[in-house]
Design a protein around this motif. Structure first.
Motif, PDB file in Angstrom:
ATOM      1  N   ARG A   3       0.838  -1.206   0.000  1.00  0.00           N
ATOM      2  CA  ARG A   3       0.000   0.000   0.000  1.00  0.00           C
ATOM      3  C   ARG A   3       0.870   1.252   0.000  1.00  0.00           C
ATOM      4  O   ARG A   3       1.838   1.345   0.742  1.00  0.00           O
ATOM      5  CB  ARG A   3      -0.918   0.018   1.224  1.00  0.00           C
ATOM      6  CG  ARG A   3      -1.752  -1.242   1.392  1.00  0.00           C
ATOM      7  CD  ARG A   3      -2.722  -1.102   2.551  1.00  0.00           C
ATOM      8  NE  ARG A   3      -3.856  -0.246   2.193  1.00  0.00           N
ATOM      9  CZ  ARG A   3      -4.380   0.675   3.001  1.00  0.00           C
ATOM     10  NH1 ARG A   3      -3.832   0.909   4.178  1.00  0.00           N
ATOM     11  NH2 ARG A   3      -5.422   1.380   2.623  1.00  0.00           N
ATOM     12  N   ARG A  18      -1.200   7.350  -9.137  1.00  0.00           N
ATOM     13  CA  ARG A  18      -2.185   6.273  -8.982  1.00  0.00           C
ATOM     14  C   ARG A  18      -2.209   5.384 -10.231  1.00  0.00           C
ATOM     15  O   ARG A  18      -2.216   4.161 -10.132  1.00  0.00           O
ATOM     16  CB  ARG A  18      -3.579   6.849  -8.728  1.00  0.00           C
ATOM     17  CG  ARG A  18      -4.687   5.781  -8.726  1.00  0.00           C
ATOM     18  CD  ARG A  18      -6.055   6.381  -8.507  1.00  0.00           C
ATOM     19  NE  ARG A  18      -6.250   6.764  -7.119  1.00  0.00           N
ATOM     20  CZ  ARG A  18      -6.600   5.918  -6.157  1.00  0.00           C
ATOM     21  NH1 ARG A  18      -6.789   4.641  -6.426  1.00  0.00           N
ATOM     22  NH2 ARG A  18      -6.768   6.353  -4.925  1.00  0.00           N
ATOM     23  N   GLU A  22      -1.068   1.592  -9.648  1.00  0.00           N
ATOM     24  CA  GLU A  22      -2.024   0.492  -9.779  1.00  0.00           C
ATOM     25  C   GLU A  22      -1.622  -0.447 -10.900  1.00  0.00           C
ATOM     26  O   GLU A  22      -1.841  -1.656 -10.817  1.00  0.00           O
ATOM     27  CB  GLU A  22      -3.430   1.048  -9.994  1.00  0.00           C
ATOM     28  CG  GLU A  22      -3.989   1.729  -8.749  1.00  0.00           C
ATOM     29  CD  GLU A  22      -5.387   2.273  -8.919  1.00  0.00           C
ATOM     30  OE1 GLU A  22      -6.053   2.515  -7.899  1.00  0.00           O
ATOM     31  OE2 GLU A  22      -5.833   2.459 -10.078  1.00  0.00           O
ATOM     32  N   TYR A  26       0.188  -2.002  -7.006  1.00  0.00           N
ATOM     33  CA  TYR A  26       0.114  -1.418  -5.670  1.00  0.00           C
ATOM     34  C   TYR A  26      -1.303  -0.904  -5.387  1.00  0.00           C
ATOM     35  O   TYR A  26      -2.045  -0.546  -6.302  1.00  0.00           O
ATOM     36  CB  TYR A  26       1.084  -0.242  -5.531  1.00  0.00           C
ATOM     37  CG  TYR A  26       2.541  -0.618  -5.683  1.00  0.00           C
ATOM     38  CD1 TYR A  26       3.182  -1.411  -4.731  1.00  0.00           C
ATOM     39  CD2 TYR A  26       3.286  -0.182  -6.786  1.00  0.00           C
ATOM     40  CE1 TYR A  26       4.524  -1.756  -4.868  1.00  0.00           C
ATOM     41  CE2 TYR A  26       4.629  -0.524  -6.926  1.00  0.00           C
ATOM     42  CZ  TYR A  26       5.239  -1.315  -5.966  1.00  0.00           C
ATOM     43  OH  TYR A  26       6.552  -1.662  -6.100  1.00  0.00           O
ATOM     44  N   GLU A  27      -1.652  -0.869  -4.108  1.00  0.00           N
ATOM     45  CA  GLU A  27      -2.899  -0.230  -3.692  1.00  0.00           C
ATOM     46  C   GLU A  27      -2.562   1.218  -3.339  1.00  0.00           C
ATOM     47  O   GLU A  27      -1.671   1.469  -2.520  1.00  0.00           O
ATOM     48  CB  GLU A  27      -3.508  -0.939  -2.483  1.00  0.00           C
ATOM     49  CG  GLU A  27      -4.815  -0.299  -2.015  1.00  0.00           C
ATOM     50  CD  GLU A  27      -5.412  -0.980  -0.797  1.00  0.00           C
ATOM     51  OE1 GLU A  27      -6.334  -0.385  -0.197  1.00  0.00           O
ATOM     52  OE2 GLU A  27      -4.952  -2.082  -0.429  1.00  0.00           O
ATOM     53  N   ASN A 171     -10.576  -5.920  -4.713  1.00  0.00           N
ATOM     54  CA  ASN A 171     -10.993  -4.899  -5.684  1.00  0.00           C
ATOM     55  C   ASN A 171     -10.884  -5.367  -7.132  1.00  0.00           C
ATOM     56  O   ASN A 171     -10.935  -4.553  -8.058  1.00  0.00           O
ATOM     57  CB  ASN A 171     -10.201  -3.597  -5.490  1.00  0.00           C
ATOM     58  CG  ASN A 171     -10.378  -3.011  -4.098  1.00  0.00           C
ATOM     59  OD1 ASN A 171     -11.473  -3.045  -3.546  1.00  0.00           O
ATOM     60  ND2 ASN A 171      -9.306  -2.497  -3.519  1.00  0.00           N
TER      61      ASN A 171
END
Length: 225
Positions: A3, A18, A22, A26-27, A171
């Motif tokens: 994270r 982001r 992603e 990765y979060e 997710n």
């Protein structure tokens, strides 16, 4: 899944990090300023933090000092200024890396990877636990332990496998076929209603966090926390 907390008052900077983060698996969690970052870090765990220096409310250096009072999170500083003083000040605070804007998103993510890898190697064996936490749900992959609001939950071996698989792929929409293949194995020839039965049992075990498992009609399931 590692994270990353991205702290920057520029939305376009957060969006580009982001996007690349992603893509690398990765979060990503975002904060718009130092004050918000401090509040988030008090409640959540991160493998690394990308922290801008120049921000309203609370600048990056001050935010780093506050966060370090409660959490030892590796930090990569971002700054539009490349002055030696800023770099030295950052490293005196214990940051792990310093990147000057404008930057290459790919290079930044490579630096993130190095920082995460370096910090994991430096952990004592007793702390190298792979753990997922959200609200009152804690999934300890290393110890194979699940707790709900501090109470340990006993599950069947297959429930553990199913939950661990879904949390690691959180997710992400998981088809019924993929879940059955990856959790039960390629040679499984049983009734696929077995999956629904285990999902029902798993939701019951998660109690107040049962809604983290979302049913995708005509597709399968998704762990959404």
């Amino acid at each position: 899944m590692e994270r990353i907390l991205v702290v920057d008052d520029e939305e376009k900077i957060r969006k580009i990090i982001r996007k690349y983060g992603e893509f690398e698996g990765y979060e990503i969690v975002e904060a718009r300023d130092g004050m918000e970052a401090v509040e988030i870090c008090r409640k959540e765990e991160f493998d690394v933090m990308i922290l801008d220096v120049m921000m309203p409310e609370l600048d990056g250096f001050s935010a780093c000092r506050e966060i370090r009072k409660v959490k030892d999170i590796p930090v990569i500083m971002l700054s539009a200024r490349g002055e030696e003083y800023d770099k030295i000040h950052g490293f005196e605070l214990g940051i792990d890396d310093y990147v000057v804007k404008p930057f290459s998103p790919r290079e930044l993510l490579m630096r993130v990877k190095v920082v995460i890898s370096r910090n994991k190697k430096n952990l004592p064996e007793s702390e190298k636990h792979d753990v997922f936490e959200r609200a009152g749900l804690k999934v300890d992959f290393t110890g194979r332990i699940v707790t709900v609001d501090g109470k340990r939950v006993d599950m069947t071996p297959k429930e553990y496998e199913l939950l661990f698989y879904m949390v690691r792929n959180r997710n992400i929409a998981l088809s019924r076929e993929k879940l059955i293949t990856d959790v039960w194995g390629y040679d499984y020839f049983g009734d696929d209603r077995t999956l629904d039965t285990h999902m029902k049992l798993l939701r019951s075990s998660l109690g107040p966090y049962r809604d983290y498992i979302v049913t995708l009609r005509g597709v399968g399931y998704r762990f959404e926390a």
